[in-house]
Structure formats: C-alpha cells, structure tokens
Design a protein around this motif. Structure first.
Motif, PDB file in Angstrom:
ATOM      1  N   GLY A 200     -45.490  42.838  27.133  1.00  0.00           N
ATOM      2  CA  GLY A 200     -47.043  42.559  27.026  1.00  0.00           C
ATOM      3  C   GLY A 200     -47.630  42.786  25.680  1.00  0.00           C
ATOM      4  O   GLY A 200     -47.060  43.487  24.883  1.00  0.00           O
ATOM      5  N   ALA A 201     -48.861  42.543  25.549  1.00  0.00           N
ATOM      6  CA  ALA A 201     -49.561  42.551  24.333  1.00  0.00           C
ATOM      7  C   ALA A 201     -49.853  44.030  24.206  1.00  0.00           C
ATOM      8  O   ALA A 201     -50.036  44.240  22.921  1.00  0.00           O
ATOM      9  CB  ALA A 201     -50.934  41.696  24.309  1.00  0.00           C
ATOM     10  N   ASN A 202     -49.913  44.834  25.152  1.00  0.00           N
ATOM     11  CA  ASN A 202     -50.357  46.224  24.952  1.00  0.00           C
ATOM     12  C   ASN A 202     -48.923  46.924  24.866  1.00  0.00           C
ATOM     13  O   ASN A 202     -49.167  48.200  24.875  1.00  0.00           O
ATOM     14  CB  ASN A 202     -51.145  46.754  26.089  1.00  0.00           C
ATOM     15  N   SER A 203     -48.020  46.532  24.982  1.00  0.00           N
ATOM     16  CA  SER A 203     -46.601  47.238  24.778  1.00  0.00           C
ATOM     17  C   SER A 203     -46.308  48.196  25.849  1.00  0.00           C
ATOM     18  O   SER A 203     -46.291  49.757  25.339  1.00  0.00           O
ATOM     19  CB  SER A 203     -46.407  47.845  23.143  1.00  0.00           C
ATOM     20  N   THR A 204     -46.275  47.942  26.913  1.00  0.00           N
ATOM     21  CA  THR A 204     -46.031  48.725  28.152  1.00  0.00           C
ATOM     22  C   THR A 204     -44.466  49.118  28.304  1.00  0.00           C
ATOM     23  O   THR A 204     -43.540  47.858  28.290  1.00  0.00           O
ATOM     24  CB  THR A 204     -46.620  48.139  29.237  1.00  0.00           C
ATOM     25  N   THR A 205     -44.085  50.094  28.063  1.00  0.00           N
ATOM     26  CA  THR A 205     -42.817  50.539  28.235  1.00  0.00           C
ATOM     27  C   THR A 205     -42.580  51.324  29.647  1.00  0.00           C
ATOM     28  O   THR A 205     -43.272  52.413  30.229  1.00  0.00           O
ATOM     29  CB  THR A 205     -42.556  51.752  27.302  1.00  0.00           C
ATOM     30  N   LEU A 206     -41.489  50.866  30.388  1.00  0.00           N
ATOM     31  CA  LEU A 206     -41.133  51.727  31.626  1.00  0.00           C
ATOM     32  C   LEU A 206     -39.837  52.708  31.472  1.00  0.00           C
ATOM     33  O   LEU A 206     -39.235  52.402  30.667  1.00  0.00           O
ATOM     34  CB  LEU A 206     -40.802  50.653  32.806  1.00  0.00           C
ATOM     35  N   ARG A 207     -39.907  53.457  32.457  1.00  0.00           N
ATOM     36  CA  ARG A 207     -38.690  54.365  32.314  1.00  0.00           C
ATOM     37  C   ARG A 207     -38.335  54.867  33.871  1.00  0.00           C
ATOM     38  O   ARG A 207     -39.236  55.085  34.692  1.00  0.00           O
ATOM     39  CB  ARG A 207     -38.858  55.466  31.765  1.00  0.00           C
ATOM     40  N   LEU A 208     -37.015  55.249  34.339  1.00  0.00           N
ATOM     41  CA  LEU A 208     -36.742  55.572  35.473  1.00  0.00           C
ATOM     42  C   LEU A 208     -36.382  57.036  35.287  1.00  0.00           C
ATOM     43  O   LEU A 208     -35.700  57.504  34.463  1.00  0.00           O
ATOM     44  CB  LEU A 208     -35.493  54.749  35.931  1.00  0.00           C
ATOM     45  N   LYS A 209     -36.783  57.813  36.537  1.00  0.00           N
ATOM     46  CA  LYS A 209     -36.292  59.060  36.551  1.00  0.00           C
ATOM     47  C   LYS A 209     -36.043  59.654  38.118  1.00  0.00           C
ATOM     48  O   LYS A 209     -36.796  58.745  39.157  1.00  0.00           O
ATOM     49  CB  LYS A 209     -37.541  60.052  36.066  1.00  0.00           C
ATOM     50  N   ASP A 281     -41.877  55.473  35.776  1.00  0.00           N
ATOM     51  CA  ASP A 281     -43.147  55.687  34.932  1.00  0.00           C
ATOM     52  C   ASP A 281     -43.325  54.670  34.031  1.00  0.00           C
ATOM     53  O   ASP A 281     -42.519  53.835  33.689  1.00  0.00           O
ATOM     54  CB  ASP A 281     -42.900  57.176  34.133  1.00  0.00           C
ATOM     55  N   TYR A 282     -44.659  54.725  33.399  1.00  0.00           N
ATOM     56  CA  TYR A 282     -44.882  53.687  32.442  1.00  0.00           C
ATOM     57  C   TYR A 282     -45.935  54.285  31.437  1.00  0.00           C
ATOM     58  O   TYR A 282     -46.591  55.408  31.586  1.00  0.00           O
ATOM     59  CB  TYR A 282     -45.610  52.394  33.008  1.00  0.00           C
ATOM     60  N   ASP A 286     -47.937  54.531  22.526  1.00  0.00           N
ATOM     61  CA  ASP A 286     -47.622  55.794  22.494  1.00  0.00           C
ATOM     62  C   ASP A 286     -48.197  56.930  23.325  1.00  0.00           C
ATOM     63  O   ASP A 286     -48.155  57.913  23.016  1.00  0.00           O
ATOM     64  CB  ASP A 286     -47.767  56.465  20.866  1.00  0.00           C
ATOM     65  N   ALA A 287     -49.138  56.587  24.412  1.00  0.00           N
ATOM     66  CA  ALA A 287     -49.628  57.116  25.270  1.00  0.00           C
ATOM     67  C   ALA A 287     -48.824  58.080  25.981  1.00  0.00           C
ATOM     68  O   ALA A 287     -47.426  57.923  26.269  1.00  0.00           O
ATOM     69  CB  ALA A 287     -50.620  56.511  26.214  1.00  0.00           C
ATOM     70  N   SER A 288     -49.427  58.943  26.865  1.00  0.00           N
ATOM     71  CA  SER A 288     -48.370  59.819  27.933  1.00  0.00           C
ATOM     72  C   SER A 288     -48.063  59.058  28.966  1.00  0.00           C
ATOM     73  O   SER A 288     -48.538  58.006  29.236  1.00  0.00           O
ATOM     74  CB  SER A 288     -49.294  61.137  28.026  1.00  0.00           C
ATOM     75  N   TRP A 289     -46.753  59.449  29.279  1.00  0.00           N
ATOM     76  CA  TRP A 289     -46.143  58.873  30.434  1.00  0.00           C
ATOM     77  C   TRP A 289     -46.982  59.127  32.059  1.00  0.00           C
ATOM     78  O   TRP A 289     -47.470  60.097  32.245  1.00  0.00           O
ATOM     79  CB  TRP A 289     -44.530  59.324  30.903  1.00  0.00           C
ATOM     80  N   ARG A 290     -47.130  58.158  32.841  1.00  0.00           N
ATOM     81  CA  ARG A 290     -47.737  58.203  34.072  1.00  0.00           C
ATOM     82  C   ARG A 290     -46.984  57.546  35.026  1.00  0.00           C
ATOM     83  O   ARG A 290     -46.135  56.567  34.669  1.00  0.00           O
ATOM     84  CB  ARG A 290     -49.223  57.347  33.841  1.00  0.00           C
ATOM     85  N   SER A 291     -47.341  57.878  36.164  1.00  0.00           N
ATOM     86  CA  SER A 291     -46.426  57.300  37.374  1.00  0.00           C
ATOM     87  C   SER A 291     -46.978  55.977  37.819  1.00  0.00           C
ATOM     88  O   SER A 291     -48.170  55.784  37.793  1.00  0.00           O
ATOM     89  CB  SER A 291     -46.516  58.382  38.633  1.00  0.00           C
TER      90      SER A 291
END
Length: 439
Positions: A200-209, A281-282, A286-291
C-alpha cells in the motif's frame, strides 16, 4: 416423727421412680450410641457404661446437636414426636433416594431403611458398600468406603506416576522442544518475508505472533519455559512436571466420563498445536504494532482486505518452499483478485513475482497482463454455443509488456494426428490414452 417418716417414705419412693426413669433414659441413650451417633458426630467416647460417661456424652450432644427451637417443656411430647417424625421422613425419603442413586450408579452398592421392629430398637439406615452383600451401619460404611477410596487413590497415584515417569524419561520433552523450535523458526522466516514486503501507499507491514489459546495459558507458559532453553533448571522441571500431572488427571477424568481410553484423551491434551494460536499485528510505516482485529480489518477497503488476508498466506508458502531449494512453488487461485482494485492487484502480482511462485490464476480477465509480471502464458477458454458440447482454447504470450497470439495446431490439441505425433516424437505424453503421464 410421723411426719418425718412420711416424708422419708415419699422421698424414697420419688428416688426409686427417679432411678427407674434414669435407668430407662440411660438405656435409651445407649441405643443411638450403639447405632453410631457418638462416633459419627464426634461426641466424647464412653469407655464404660456408667452414668457419668453417659451424661458427658448427652451434654455434648445437647450443646452441638440441639435442633433449632427445640421445645424444652416436658409436656411438649407431641411436638417433639412430630418434629422427630418429620426429620425421619426427610431421611427416609428424598435424602435416601439421592444417596441410593449415588451408590447404585457406582455399581454393587445401595442403601435401605430398617424399621424398629427389624432392629429391635431404633429405625436404622443400612448401607451395602461392596459386592460381599453385607449391610453395615453408616459409620462402618463410611469407614469401608474410606478404605476403598484410599486404595483407589493409591492406585491412581501409582498409575499417574508411572505415566509421568514414562513421559519425562522418554523423548517427549525433547520432541516438544524440537517442534516448538520449528514453529518459532517458521514464524520468524514468515515475519522476515512480511517485513521485506510492506504493501500500500502507506507501507503497511504485517507480522505473525503466537498467543495462548483460550483456556491454555498454563500450557503456553510451559512452551515459553521450554523455549527459554533452561530445561535443566529445577524450576522449569517442576513447572513441566506439575503441568503434566494436571494433564494426566484431566485425561483420567475425561476417560471416566466417556467410552474412550484415558490415554487417548491424554494424547489430545498433549498436542502442543492446541496450546497456542497465531494472530496478526500490523503497523503503518514506523508506527507501533497494533493487533489486526476483525473490527480493524472490516474498516479496510475490499482490495485492502484481500491483500491483508493473502500476504501472510503467501509469506508462509514462501517460508515453507524455501526449506527445499529444488521444490516446485505452486500457487493456484480460482477467481483470483475478484473485487480487488488495480493498485492492490498490482501489489499482489508484484508479491507473486518477487516470491518466485509458480502461479496459476483463473479469472474473467487477463490478470497477468501487468507491468509487474515479466512473462506469462494466457489461455482463453471459449465454450461452444449451446446446445453444442465442447470448448475451444486460444493461447497468448505475455512478454515485454506485450500480448502476442500463439498459433495452435490445426484441429486443436486433442486430434488423433496431434496425439500420434506427440506419442511418436516425444514419448508418452498428456494426450497418450494408453500410457498417460502422471504428475
């Protein structure tokens, strides 16, 4: 003197009456004592059948067992009898039925009521506690059932210790650590892939935990202890041992309540995959991770939702495929990217190419004819006009950002001449009816 003699005679007569009443009361008192009242209700023990011991017991019974609002007047005999009869009706009625149901449900046990004529004294409750057929009073029944309970508890503890030692002395813990390590490594690889491909244009990053599954907090903490690597520490060993004991007890309870063997239930309880769940999480930039909750996901656009769901799947496939360098990397999608806008579609195609996946996409349009795809084969399937059966195929090549038609053999791929040439020139092939190639 005559008056004194008269008083003496009257006092002697009163004493004889009182002594007779005392003896009757004493005999009446030993009745419930012999029936187990003193022992069952914790009254002082009478070492001999003397009046002083009986008085001690009776006074203790009066202080501890006195019914509420019990009438004291000697003339209140009718009220006392009424209350005694009502209490006995409760004992021999609903209470007896409940106790009988409990005893008979365990097999070989029951309870009955004997009236005063059968006992020769007081009505009594008689309990059958085992298959011997001997009926005993409640006090002895409690003692015998207590002995049986102690024996069963001992056997239960011995069996649990046997299984516990078997688990701890086997490769179970090491196997659990090994599988946990594989899960942690896989998630780390997936997150590495996701981190390298924000969308996306806002560079959304996902992660699994990993998170503890519902009701599995203790099991998840055991996984954390094993993951820490301090397996030889006494604290971790005690934690693992206590957890295994709990699982064994639960499996035994499940086994008693079902037709399955309790060890089968234990196998289910020790399946580590049920102890945790994987959540997403997303973060934006460089913002903080959120669920990434259902509510957050629902607010995204249709295309954004597809990308959010597809990206962890693709990253996981890549992580698994990377375990073998020579393995194929297939990904087949039917009705691919339906409802996805151009920008998000381009993002997904870029991911497919970057991940070097062997993708096959079925859809209504020419999905792969995009700048992100360097080359691809495009097949069009045209259905014959109704009611005629069959379909026709046409092939285009996407390369250099250009679609080029590729001529197909006259008569189609399935003609006898085509099959013959394929069989003669190339050996057994897809169109050889006798020796088909199996994949």
């Amino acid at each position: 003197m005559a008056t004194a003699k008269e008083r003496l005679e009257r006092a002697g007569s009163d004493r004889e009456i009182a002594e007779a009443e005392r003896d009757l009361a004493l005999m009446a008192w030993w009745g419930p004592v012999d029936a187990g009242l003193a022992q069952s209700r914790g009254l002082p023990e009478a070492t001999s059948r003397v009046i002083t011991h009986a008085l001690t017991q009776a006074r203790a019974a009066r202080d501890t067992l006195r019914p509420t609002n019990w009438p004291e007047a000697p003339e209140a005999t009718a009220e006392k009898d009424s209350r005694v009869n009502a209490a006995w009706s409760r004992v021999s009625g609903s209470a007896l039925i409940e106790l009988r149901a409990v005893l008979e449900s365990s097999g070989g046990r029951s309870v009955t009521v004997l009236d005063a004529e059968e006992t020769g004294a007081l009505p009594a409750v008689s309990v059958l506690v085992d298959s011997s057929g001997t009926q005993v009073d409640p006090v002895e029944a409690i003692a015998r059932l207590g002995e049986q309970t102690d024996k069963l508890a001992q056997l239960h503890d011995e069996k649990m210790q046997e299984v516990l030692v078997e688990l701890l002395s086997s490769t179970f813990v090491e196997h659990l650590r090994e599988r946990l390590g594989a899960v942690v490594e896989l998630l780390a690889h997936v997150n590495k892939v996701l981190a390298a491909h924000p969308t996306g244009a806002n560079s959304t990053t996902l992660r699994l935990k990993r998170m503890p599954a519902q009701g599995q907090q203790t099991a998840f903490e055991v996984l954390g202890a094993l993951e820490s690597g301090f397996v030889d520490s006494e604290v971790v060993q005690q934690q693992v041992r206590a957890f295994l004991e709990q699982q064994i007890r639960e499996a035994q309870e499940l086994g008693r309540a079902s037709a399955r063997e309790w060890k089968d239930h234990l196998g289910d309880l020790l399946d580590y995959r049920c102890w945790f769940e994987v959540v997403t999480d997303y973060r934006v930039g460089d913002a903080s991770w959120r669920s990434l909750t259902k509510e957050v996901h629902a607010k995204d656009s249709g295309g954004g939702k597809v990308v959010t769901l597809m990206q962890p799947l693709l990253a996981t496939l890549v992580a698994l495929y990377d375990e073998s360098a020579s393995a194929p990397r297939p990904l087949w999608l039917d009705e691919a990217f339906t409802g996805v806008d151009d920008d998000n579609r381009a993002t997904m195609l870029d991911l497919l190419v970057t991940f070097d996946l062997d993708f096959l996409l079925a859809g209504p349009g020419t999905l792969v004819a995009a700048a992100q795809v360097p080359s691809a084969a495009v097949w069009y399937v045209t259905r014959a006009p109704a009611p005629h059966p069959g379909v026709d195929l046409s092939l285009l090549l996407w390369a250099g950002r250009t679609l080029t038609a590729v001529p197909l053999p006259a008569g189609g791929l399935g003609t006898p001449d085509r099959r013959s040439r394929l069989t003669q020139d190339d050996g057994p092939g897809l169109f050889d009816a006798d020796e088909p190639v199996r994949g």
